[in-house]
Design a protein around this motif. Structure first.
Motif, PDB file in Angstrom:
ATOM      1  N   THR A  81       0.823  -1.209   0.000  1.00 27.23           N
ATOM      2  CA  THR A  81       0.000   0.000   0.000  1.00 27.23           C
ATOM      3  C   THR A  81       0.861   1.265   0.000  1.00 27.23           C
ATOM      4  OG1 THR A  81      -1.493  -1.263   1.384  1.00 27.23           O
ATOM      5  CG2 THR A  81      -1.978   1.053   1.171  1.00 27.23           C
ATOM      6  N   GLU A  82       1.864   1.277   0.871  1.00 27.82           N
ATOM      7  CA  GLU A  82       2.720   2.469   0.981  1.00 27.82           C
ATOM      8  C   GLU A  82       3.475   2.709  -0.324  1.00 27.82           C
ATOM      9  OE1 GLU A  82       2.220   4.249   3.640  1.00 27.82           O
ATOM     10  OE2 GLU A  82       0.918   2.628   4.337  1.00 27.82           O
TER      11      GLU A  82
ATOM     12  N   ARG B 199       3.248   6.040  -2.722  1.00 29.15           N
ATOM     13  CA  ARG B 199       4.439   6.838  -3.032  1.00 29.15           C
ATOM     14  C   ARG B 199       4.663   7.015  -4.530  1.00 29.15           C
ATOM     15  NH1 ARG B 199       6.953   4.257   1.248  1.00 29.15           N
ATOM     16  NH2 ARG B 199       7.753   2.671  -0.134  1.00 29.15           N
ATOM     17  N   ARG B 200       3.956   6.218  -5.364  1.00 27.46           N
ATOM     18  CA  ARG B 200       4.235   6.299  -6.807  1.00 27.46           C
ATOM     19  C   ARG B 200       3.841   7.654  -7.383  1.00 27.46           C
ATOM     20  NH1 ARG B 200      -0.919   4.668  -7.321  1.00 27.46           N
ATOM     21  NH2 ARG B 200      -2.003   4.662  -9.329  1.00 27.46           N
ATOM     22  N   ASN B 201       3.042   8.406  -6.645  1.00 29.23           N
ATOM     23  CA  ASN B 201       2.751   9.759  -7.099  1.00 29.23           C
ATOM     24  C   ASN B 201       3.186  10.767  -6.053  1.00 29.23           C
ATOM     25  OD1 ASN B 201       1.676  11.918  -8.592  1.00 29.23           O
ATOM     26  ND2 ASN B 201      -0.110  11.923  -7.252  1.00 29.23           N
ATOM     27  N   ASP B 202       4.411  11.185  -6.169  1.00 28.88           N
ATOM     28  CA  ASP B 202       4.872  12.227  -5.269  1.00 28.88           C
ATOM     29  C   ASP B 202       4.795  13.529  -6.050  1.00 28.88           C
ATOM     30  OD1 ASP B 202       6.126  13.981  -3.671  1.00 28.88           O
ATOM     31  OD2 ASP B 202       7.703  12.617  -3.045  1.00 28.88           O
ATOM     32  N   SER B 203       3.699  14.260  -5.836  1.00 25.18           N
ATOM     33  CA  SER B 203       3.453  15.431  -6.683  1.00 25.18           C
ATOM     34  C   SER B 203       4.429  16.558  -6.389  1.00 25.18           C
ATOM     35  CB  SER B 203       2.029  15.926  -6.490  1.00 25.18           C
ATOM     36  OG  SER B 203       1.910  16.581  -5.254  1.00 25.18           O
ATOM     37  N   ASN B 204       5.059  16.463  -5.228  1.00 23.78           N
ATOM     38  CA  ASN B 204       5.884  17.579  -4.796  1.00 23.78           C
ATOM     39  C   ASN B 204       7.323  17.469  -5.297  1.00 23.78           C
ATOM     40  OD1 ASN B 204       5.943  20.017  -3.435  1.00 23.78           O
ATOM     41  ND2 ASN B 204       6.990  19.084  -1.713  1.00 23.78           N
ATOM     42  N   GLN B 205       7.481  16.953  -6.513  1.00 27.97           N
ATOM     43  CA  GLN B 205       8.818  16.872  -7.075  1.00 27.97           C
ATOM     44  C   GLN B 205       9.317  18.284  -7.356  1.00 27.97           C
ATOM     45  OE1 GLN B 205       7.782  14.403 -10.245  1.00 27.97           O
ATOM     46  NE2 GLN B 205       7.842  12.521  -9.051  1.00 27.97           N
ATOM     47  N   THR B 206      10.499  18.562  -6.908  1.00 33.71           N
ATOM     48  CA  THR B 206      10.960  19.944  -6.958  1.00 33.71           C
ATOM     49  C   THR B 206      11.811  20.175  -8.199  1.00 33.71           C
ATOM     50  OG1 THR B 206      12.832  19.352  -5.606  1.00 33.71           O
ATOM     51  CG2 THR B 206      10.884  20.132  -4.475  1.00 33.71           C
TER      52      THR B 206
END
Lengths: 426, 426
Positions: A10-11, A15-22
């Protein structure tokens, strides 16, 4: 399809969508497109369209003739299906429409909540090889039912300068007021700030690629946006009675969308798990979009064996899946256990694809775990509320001292004064 | 206070908050704070607190003893006022709570909308010299009424490591579960991603400074946020019968908030305009926060003379003010003309300050024109919806061909297949 135990996966999925990529370089590109559209208007839009879509346009607006042409190009079957979908989507969304209300908690007091449609909306419809008439219906119909005054649609032109006929016909059926041939970040900027041709709107909805998503994030605040969609998912909860052929087909209908889509089955039955795994492999081999679906199933497809339905629902609530199919016995009785899901499909005969096109509820759903805090797109997204406050002279007099006390505690003596000047007259 | 004619000033006011400023250096700073909190957890939070708030903390959590101490420090008057506000805010917000519903549009079909509270929320409360217990009530009470399981609050510590007693007492009264001593972008990052001490939440609400606002924009998507508040405003619509003393006091109660706050009066009466202008100058001279209010009134304060109420309401709808006071005769009769406003105050005895503290509706309102597409903070912000879809075998059979037609038009044959495998059994 891999069979595993326990909730760890589940985790990984979340995590596969970490929108906060800088990735500030990417932002610089997106912002530069937005700035050029703001400063140069139509000319910038036309230049970007030539560069990104490979077509030099004379006119950004889809004409009546082009719509007539599209109407000739689609089949009667398509028309019938589209109208049936429109009718069912309309019925459901009309039930969603909220009413204004008021209450009189005390003598001399009226409080209320006034519900008003937003003035205008811009709907983004992706282009590319495939066309998504269902996206047009699912975005435009709720806006129409809300009473939005002006519904604009933007969609990137094909290399021949045309728009897919299915999309045009759906837009006409749904009551879209104006269609512009523009896509990407330039379309979002044009809708948010306006150009000579493209009128500014107050809200932008609809899915799009990475540029579109990032541009929406940047214009958010100047206009409203619906949500920033990440990769999507289906979660099927199954027991020993679930039909593995149906379950496999539903998992694959999600997997064919995108390599990063996730298809997960949680089941209490080991025998079912083994059957399902085989059935997925069998159906996978026959899919048109086999390559995409295979990658999705390998990376993010799992059959998770659990000891009890309680354990299954615990995983569901952590995952907060976009689509949840309860293909178990007596699914209705377990609804109370589900806290987080975009749409919940009950029983053996309510597949996700039914909801994507026809059932009635919206197919624009919170993805990648955001169902923990977001709702499906709905009529409520195209309306907003204003509070109403009326106090009579006596009603104000009764609370005057308390208001002054609180204003003084916050050192806002101008606030206190606005009560005192009235109190002086009582 | 300047007296002008016409609507041009409206555009100037709306432009005073251009949220899309592309200051990537500032973003780099904010992102670096977020990244450090994500990778180093509590240690990063403690370091930033030392650097920005000037205090070295041992413990990020406010203790029972500290709350007890605060309870001793506030007056009985404050307690009475706070509890009266709590009661009135609760009454209004309970009326806002939405229920789940379902409908049966055809034989064999159940569709519904299930409404569920979000699991957790983090409430940001600004620190600094002034304290805002009303902000605590206005954010925590709707969350409580929604049924949110865990309500956390963050607020920056004073230099002595303490939190303002008014704020602590309000948090206890409102049912906040845990209070952390942390502010700024580091507080937003800790709430969004969690640290050893600070538990992750799924939504963040509450106002803050530029760092807080920008951090909220960046974590948006990974968690939900309420809104990014810009400078606020009041718009008073007045006629020849409006009391200029009341109107002046109300305009100044907004102006004292912030140099960039806007206080605008639109009136059909030239005589009233002249009186109001004088009255504002007179009251301004006596305000504690005279410097701030003077700057606000000079820059963004105007009395706009119009020919008719229709013209006034047209300006109101373009401005979409946070606070709208209809201090005209028979204000209720003109509600239909108002499309865009955060809160609408009716009559001579419903000043903005009443709404800020006591009336019942939320004081967290869409600012800077965003009332055109946003709503006041409400119970609905702490709940989300899931669609429910049940079709029987027969009900699915009836629409099967139409779903297949639409799926094929979108080239999603896996979707079509999930219907076909079922159809095969019918």
């Amino acid at each position: 399809m891999k069979i595993i135990r326990g909730a760890e996966f589940t985790e990984e999925l979340l995590r596969r969508n970490d929108s906060n990529q800088t990735d500030l370089e990417f932002d610089r590109n997106v912002l530069s497109i937005i700035d050029q559209v703001r400063s140069e208007g139509d000319q910038a839009v036309l230049n970007f369209t030539e560069r990104f879509d490979g077509v030099k346009l004379d006119n950004l607006i889809v004409t009546e003739e082009e719509i007539n042409e599209a109407e000739q190009a689609v089949t009667d079957d398509f028309y019938r299906a589209l109208r049936s979908a429109k009718e069912r989507i309309t019925t459901y969304h009309e039930a969603q429409k909220e009413q204004s209300w008021f209450l009189n908690p005390n003598e001399g007091i009226m409080l209320g909540q006034k519900v008003t449609p937003i003035d205008s909306v811009g709907l983004y419809v992706p282009g590319g090889k495939a066309a998504y008439p269902s996206t047009v219906l699912m975005n435009a119909l709720p806006a129409k039912i809300a009473g939005v005054g002006r519904i604009s649609m933007v969609t990137p032109p094909q290399r021949d300068g045309k728009i897919n006929p299915y999309v045009l016909v759906a837009a006409k059926e749904a009551g879209v007021d104006r269609i512009y041939k523009v896509g990407g970040a330039q379309a979002i900027a044009a809708l948010a700030y306006g150009t000579e041709t493209i009128e500014k709107v107050v809200k932008i909805t609809g899915p799009g690629n990475a540029y579109v998503a990032r541009a929406k994030k940047w214009v958010f605040g100047d206009v409203a946006i619906d949500m920033i969609a990440g990769p999507s998912e289906i979660c099927v909860v199954a027991d020993a009675h679930t039909n593995p052929i149906y379950a496999a087909a539903d998992l694959l209908s999600q997997a064919e969308h995108d390599e990063r889509a996730a298809a997960v089955c949680i089941t209490t039955s080991e025998a079912f798990a083994a059957e399902l795994s085989k059935e997925v492999e069998r159906q996978l081999a026959e899919l048109d979009r086999k390559e995409i679906a295979t990658q999705s199933i390998e990376q993010f497809g799992r059959i998770i064996i659990v000891d009890s339905l309680e354990e299954a629902f615990d995983i569901v609530n952590r995952l907060a899946p976009e689509h949840l199919e309860l293909m178990i016995d007596q699914p209705m009785e377990h609804l109370a256990a589900i806290r987080n899901a975009g749409a919940i499909f009950l029983g053996q005969h309510s597949p996700e694809a039914l909801g994507d096109y026809m059932a009635g509820p919206n197919h624009t759903l919170p993805t990648s775990g955001t169902a923990a805090f977001s709702s499906p797109l709905g009529v409520y997204d195209f309306m907003k509320k204003s509070s109403i406050i009326y106090y009579s002279e006596n009603a104000l007099a009764e609370v005057a001292d308390d208001v002054i006390t609180l204003a003084d505690a916050e050192q806002l003596t101008g606030h206190a004064n606005s009560i005192k000047v009235r109190k002086a007259g009582y």
